[in-house]
Write a protein that holds these residues in place. Structure first.
Motif, PDB file in Angstrom:
ATOM      1  N   GLU A   4       0.830  -1.209   0.000  1.00  0.00           N
ATOM      2  CA  GLU A   4       0.000   0.000   0.000  1.00  0.00           C
ATOM      3  C   GLU A   4       0.863   1.258   0.000  1.00  0.00           C
ATOM      4  O   GLU A   4       0.621   2.198  -0.758  1.00  0.00           O
ATOM      5  N   SER A   5       1.904   1.269   0.836  1.00  0.00           N
ATOM      6  CA  SER A   5       2.753   2.459   0.886  1.00  0.00           C
ATOM      7  C   SER A   5       3.589   2.577  -0.382  1.00  0.00           C
ATOM      8  O   SER A   5       3.882   3.684  -0.841  1.00  0.00           O
ATOM      9  N   VAL A  31       0.574   3.206   7.803  1.00  0.00           N
ATOM     10  CA  VAL A  31       0.787   1.897   7.200  1.00  0.00           C
ATOM     11  C   VAL A  31       2.167   1.343   7.557  1.00  0.00           C
ATOM     12  O   VAL A  31       2.335   0.136   7.762  1.00  0.00           O
ATOM     13  N   ASN A  32       3.156   2.216   7.653  1.00  0.00           N
ATOM     14  CA  ASN A  32       4.531   1.787   7.921  1.00  0.00           C
ATOM     15  C   ASN A  32       4.862   1.687   9.402  1.00  0.00           C
ATOM     16  O   ASN A  32       5.999   1.368   9.765  1.00  0.00           O
ATOM     17  N   CYS A  44      10.915   2.689  11.890  1.00  0.00           N
ATOM     18  CA  CYS A  44      12.311   2.302  11.736  1.00  0.00           C
ATOM     19  C   CYS A  44      13.044   3.243  10.786  1.00  0.00           C
ATOM     20  O   CYS A  44      12.428   3.925   9.957  1.00  0.00           O
ATOM     21  N   HIS A  45      14.336   3.255  10.910  1.00  0.00           N
ATOM     22  CA  HIS A  45      15.188   4.024  10.015  1.00  0.00           C
ATOM     23  C   HIS A  45      15.022   3.532   8.586  1.00  0.00           C
ATOM     24  O   HIS A  45      14.823   2.333   8.348  1.00  0.00           O
ATOM     25  N   VAL A 377      11.029   4.620   1.894  1.00  0.00           N
ATOM     26  CA  VAL A 377      10.649   6.004   2.121  1.00  0.00           C
ATOM     27  C   VAL A 377      11.129   6.453   3.503  1.00  0.00           C
ATOM     28  O   VAL A 377      11.010   5.721   4.482  1.00  0.00           O
ATOM     29  N   ASP A 378      11.685   7.644   3.568  1.00  0.00           N
ATOM     30  CA  ASP A 378      12.140   8.214   4.839  1.00  0.00           C
ATOM     31  C   ASP A 378      10.930   8.836   5.527  1.00  0.00           C
ATOM     32  O   ASP A 378      10.327   9.780   5.025  1.00  0.00           O
TER      33      ASP A 378
END
Length: 408
Positions: A4-5, A31-32, A44-45, A377-378
């Motif tokens: 999804e992300s 979502v993440n 998380c990083h 993604v950051d």
């Protein structure tokens, strides 16, 4: 990164409205999110050392940690509503609040704590984030925990601070303690008041020659340089009326005519994009000049503020979209200038710049960040998409959420 992300990352916003874009970013962060055994939320990083080793959870700090993402969700809730955003914010800071209560109750453990005191990375950042989250959510218990966190900013740590800047040093601690003083001006659990601790930090700044003579990358900037340090001192002067602070600033500024200039002669190494940034360039230096406008009211350098803001408002996009080095930091600075200077034209320029960010992101399928697609993604506040969403929400909020790049 979930399917999804990943899909969102290729097509970051179905609509061009800033509100839709901010909520899309909030959804990506949702979502993440990872769920801890205690039901708390963490992230998380983005950078993975090797494909077989999972990336580490983010730390607690504002700049690139969980409290920064939590502040974004608090802002989203304040501007757009939605109990889900409030809930994820509260679950994100649950472990931090528990740690603060445990450590603050044990003076020996607090003495052994090895943490910087800065306003973006350090104990000051935790104090500031919790105060502002408490404000946005209307939850005084969160401000209580900010007060507990401030007990860990110890006089001995202040006295030996070598960094002194906004990021990890005494200048950032000053602005964080001023935020706490707005809500909890009394003594901190039997110790000194926030203002007394802030004055200790200011004394350390006045004693240090490091920032007054430094040159090179970011020396005049907000994150690591003079603009941020001067802002901390002038804000403390405005709160306390300590003439020593005003006199020091006037003497120091009058002896350094090149300080906080838009011309860039002292920063020849900065490229065109860095020269406009919050961390090292015009946007952050403009924030410093805006803070100093009363002290410098008769100084010709105040004319530089207009030049700095025009550089910041240049319609061409910077290479990245983040708060620290990119377009979002420029947007947030222009919003701040529009409010403080009562110049609505800057708000229009902020909206135009944000619109260009959205158009580029739609065209290339992702926001432009220092991290690459290969590492995911950051999600973080200053280096990542949370800060982009925060600046979009600020544009929609009409002053309803604080300017994080000014640590107001």
């Amino acid at each position: 990164m979930s399917d999804e992300s990943a899909k969102w990352h290729r097509n970051p916003h179905g609509h061009t409205s800033l509100s839709r874009a901010a909520l899309d970013i909030a959804e990506v962060l949702r979502v993440n999110a990872r769920i801890g055994r205690d039901g708390s939320t963490y992230w998380c990083h983005p950078n993975l050392p090797t494909p077989s080793i999972p990336s580490a959870p983010l730390g607690p700090h504002l700049y690139a940690g969980t409290s920064g993402i939590a502040l974004f969700f608090a802002g989203v809730w304040r501007v757009y509503g939605g109990d889900g955003w409030r809930d994820i914010c509260l679950r994100a800071i649950t472990p931090l609040r528990a740690d603060i209560r445990e450590i603050s109750a044990d003076p020996n453990r607090a003495q052994r704590l090895q943490q910087p005191i800065g306003g973006l990375t350090g104990l000051g950042s935790v104090v500031y984030a919790l105060v502002r989250i408490g404000d946005l959510l209307g939850d005084e218990s969160i401000v209580d925990d900010a007060q507990r966190a401030a007990t860990m900013i110890l006089p001995d740590t202040i006295a030996t601070d070598q960094k002194i800047d906004l990021m990890v040093g005494s200048a950032g601690a000053v602005l964080a303690l001023l935020a706490l003083d707005e809500r909890r001006p009394e003594e901190i659990l039997g110790g000194e008041s926030p203002i007394e601790l802030a004055l200790r930090c200011a004394e350390r700044l006045l004693q240090s020659e490091r920032w007054t003579v430094s040159t090179g990358s970011g020396a005049d900037g907000f994150c690591h340089g003079r603009a941020g340090i001067c802002t901390a001192l002038v804000k403390l002067y405005e709160r306390t009326g300590r003439q020593q602070l005003r006199t020091f600033l006037q003497q120091h500024l009058s002896s350094d005519k090149a300080l906080m200039s838009s011309h860039g002669e002292r920063q020849p190494h900065l490229n065109r994009h860095s020269r406009r940034s919050w961390c090292k360039g015009a946007a952050g230096i403009a924030l410093g000049n805006i803070a100093l406008r009363e002290i410098l009211s008769q100084d010709p350098r105040m004319d530089e503020s207009v030049s700095l803001l025009e550089i910041t408002a240049d319609p061409s996009l910077s290479e990245t979209d983040d708060l620290c080095c990119g377009n979002s930091g420029r947007v947030d600075t222009l919003i701040h200038a529009a409010s403080v200077l009562q110049e609505p034209a800057y708000l229009g320029k902020a909206a135009e710049l944000a619109g260009s960010m959205l158009e580029r992101a739609q065209h290339q399928g992702r926001y432009s960040l220092k991290s690459t697609q290969e590492v995911g993604v950051d999600l973080r506040l200053f280096p990542g998409i949370a800060g982009i969403g925060y600046s979009f929400a600020r544009l929609q909020s009409a002053g309803g959420i604080p300017c994080v790049v000014a640590m107001e």
